[in-house]
Enzyme design. Structure first.
Site, short mmCIF file in Angstrom:
data_model
loop_
_atom_site.label_atom_id
_atom_site.label_comp_id
_atom_site.label_asym_id
_atom_site.label_seq_id
_atom_site.Cartn_x
_atom_site.Cartn_y
_atom_site.Cartn_z
CG HIS A 58 -2.09 -1.10 1.29
ND1 HIS A 58 -3.03 -1.14 0.48
CD2 HIS A 58 -1.84 -2.36 1.85
CE1 HIS A 58 -3.72 -2.22 0.48
NE2 HIS A 58 -2.97 -2.94 1.27
CG ASN A 131 -8.41 -4.57 0.37
OD1 ASN A 131 -7.59 -3.88 0.16
ND2 ASN A 131 -8.06 -5.84 0.79
CE1 TYR A 341 -3.08 -5.16 8.18
CE2 TYR A 341 -3.82 -3.05 7.42
CZ TYR A 341 -3.64 -4.25 7.05
OH TYR A 341 -3.76 -5.06 5.95
#
Ligand code: NDP
Length: 499
Positions: A58, A131, A341
């Site tokens: 990303h 997404n 994350y």
């Protein structure tokens, strides 16, 4: 620049010029540098440190600010404050990215598009890390790094490599549903403004009485879904690799604000027990006929960042950032993301990343049990106790201040009872895994010419695979979705190789 603003070094010392160096000069015009030239040394040293590590995935993105507006009072299904009144507005930051390629890559290349959205609610931040596809390539969390590496550069050639891409997917065929989405027209969206986004994972809406519902979230573009063909996407990738950034930045600058309708599918836990599909398997959707969409709000982007690095590059998103009324489900991939994350943000930006303005909550933050660390930029809670249960200065908690039950906090998990055994688990592919991809193949068939484009898109990639055996395995994988699809992909690929 205001009239009284003048140039200084980072410590505030004024300097007469930004473009001189202190040198020992000789008659021929040469010059030796001196260690005492703080201005030159700091300028060079800071330049060498301008980058923070690029995201492993990303990396290429665009971002903007906007607002979420609740459509209706949703207190029948969640205690989340941002959803408790029709018309209630919550500020939002959105960052949309491709996944595999680097920050400088073309943003129209065929890839899944990540959708990272931070809502600065009046009960703290909520991140939706979605997404533009409703399903994913894997359902076993340990495969996450492998899957991503196979989509990036080969460790020897440093080239994107169709051999390892297809080798991974033949060896891990649970991704077939997502592959079909990726090689459909939706794999090359015509800018961020024209794509939908999906939670993919099952999440939970929780209530103060301890009850909960399972949910999936869908965000549908109000601009309509629009996509490039493979040929268009490839041409634009060469001519304007930043096409998608430019498209959205310029739309917002001319006040043509893009917006999305936000829906949830809602499932009672009792329905999950015997449902046809495992709701914790993110390679599966909940068909609309079983669980219709309920509208909960609208999101509109209204402001470009003032500074890309400060507002977007330093932004950090994680599914673990949740508010009361919103909670994680037992999807194993989601459970792993809850750790991975924020761990990536701590590595990439630093342990105090939540203090940066773009990440900071807009409500009071009082977290005195997380102290110190690199780049602390608040008062570090002065002399407040840095240990729990102080009688000298007792800490107050939300339930006592607000007069609510502790169960109102989403992160309390009293609402679920668990009985299970600890086991080493890897999922296995069955014929059931091809049922939803087959339904998608039929959906694609409703759009004239789309099936043909999917076949050609696949052939354009599979033709790069050197091993005939691996190519045969790829055809067989698509043949399990639909025999005709497998046969057409074989024919188109072998024709493309001969060309
Ligand atoms: P429906 O006929 O109700 O829905 C089909 C959905 O397919 C549409 O609503 C649209 O989603 C989506 N779609 C259309 N073209 C594509 C494409 N090229 N790639 C991905 N999605 C596309 O059927 P079901 O709900 O029974 O689902 C049938 C199949 O549709 C599923 O197996 C799944 O592959 C796909 N799908 C289902 C979704 C769901 O949540 N039920 C969501 C997205 C896809 P949208 O309206 O969101 O644009």
């Amino acid at each position: 620049m205001s009239a009284d603003k003048y140039y200084t070094l980072a410590e505030g010392c004024p300097f007469a010029s930004s473009s001189t160096a202190v040198l020992m000069r000789n008659r021929q015009g040469g010059g030796l540098g001196l260690l005492q030239d703080t201005q030159l040394i700091e300028t060079l040293a800071h330049f060498s440190r301008e980058r923070i590590p690029e995201r492993v995935v990303h990396a290429k993105a665009i971002g903007a600010y906007g607002e979420f507006e609740a459509e209706a009072d949703c207190s029948d299904i969640t205690s989340a404050s941002f959803l408790n009144k029709a018309g209630k507005k919550t500020p939002v930051l959105l960052r949309v990215s491709t996944v595999g390629p680097e920050s400088g890559s073309a943003d129209t290349s065929r890839d899944v598009h990540g959708w990272a959205m931070k809502m600065y609610t009046d009960e703290g931040n909520l991140d939706w890390v979605f997404n533009n596809t409703p399903v994913f390539f894997i359902r076993d969390p340990i495969k996450f790094p492998s899957m991503n590496r196979s989509h990036k550069r080969h460790p020897r050639s440093h080239l994107p490599d169709a051999n390892m891409f297809w080798d991974f997917h033949v060896g891990n065929p649970e991704g077939i549903h997502q592959l079909l989405v990726l090689f459909s027209d939706r794999g090359t969206p015509k800018s961020v403004r024209y794509l939908n986004s999906y939670s993919g994972h099952t999440y939970k809406f929780t209530k103060e009485d301890g009850s909960f519902k399972y949910i999936k979230i869908h965000m549908k573009t109000r601009q309509g879904v629009k996509n490039f063909t493979r040929e268009e996407a490839t041409k634009i990738a060469g001519e304007d690799p930043d096409y998608m950034i430019r498209d959205m930045f310029e739309a917002i600058e001319r006040q043509d604000y893009p917006s999305w309708d936000v829906f949830v599918q809602v499932m009672d836990p009792s329905e999950a027990e015997n449902y046809r599909w495992n709701i914790f398997d993110m390679t599966k959707v909940w068909p609309h006929t079983d669980f219709p969409l309920r509208k909960i709000g609208k999101m509109t982007l209204t402001r470009n960042p003032n500074n890309y690095f400060a507002d977007i590059e330093q932004a950090a998103f994680s599914p673990s950032t949740m508010v009361p009324g919103f909670s994680a489900s037992a999807d194993p991939v989601l459970q792993a993301r809850l750790f991975a994350y924020p761990d990536a943000a701590r590595y990439r930006i630093g342990v105090n990343y939540q203090q940066l303005p773009t990440n900071a909550a807009k409500v009071q933050v009082y977290c005195p049990f997380e102290r110190d660390g690199k780049m602390r930029s608040d008062g570090n809670y002065g002399g407040d106790p840095n240990y729990v249960n102080s009688s000298l200065q007792p800490t107050k908690f939300y339930p006592e201040v607000k007069g609510v039950s502790p169960k109102s906090l989403a992160l309390h998990t009293e609402h679920e009872k668990w009985v299970g055994e600890v086991t080493s688990y890897t999922s296995h592919i069955t014929d059931d895994d091809f049922v939803q991809p087959a339904a998608l193949w039929d959906v694609i068939g409703r759009d004239p010419g789309h099936q043909e484009r999917v076949v050609e898109n696949l052939a354009g990639s599979i033709r790069e695979v050197k091993s005939p055996n691996l190519r045969n395995e790829v055809y067989a994988l698509f043949g399990r979705v639909n025999q005709d699809l497998g046969a057409r992909v074989r024919k188109a690929t072998e024709a493309a190789i001969k060309k």
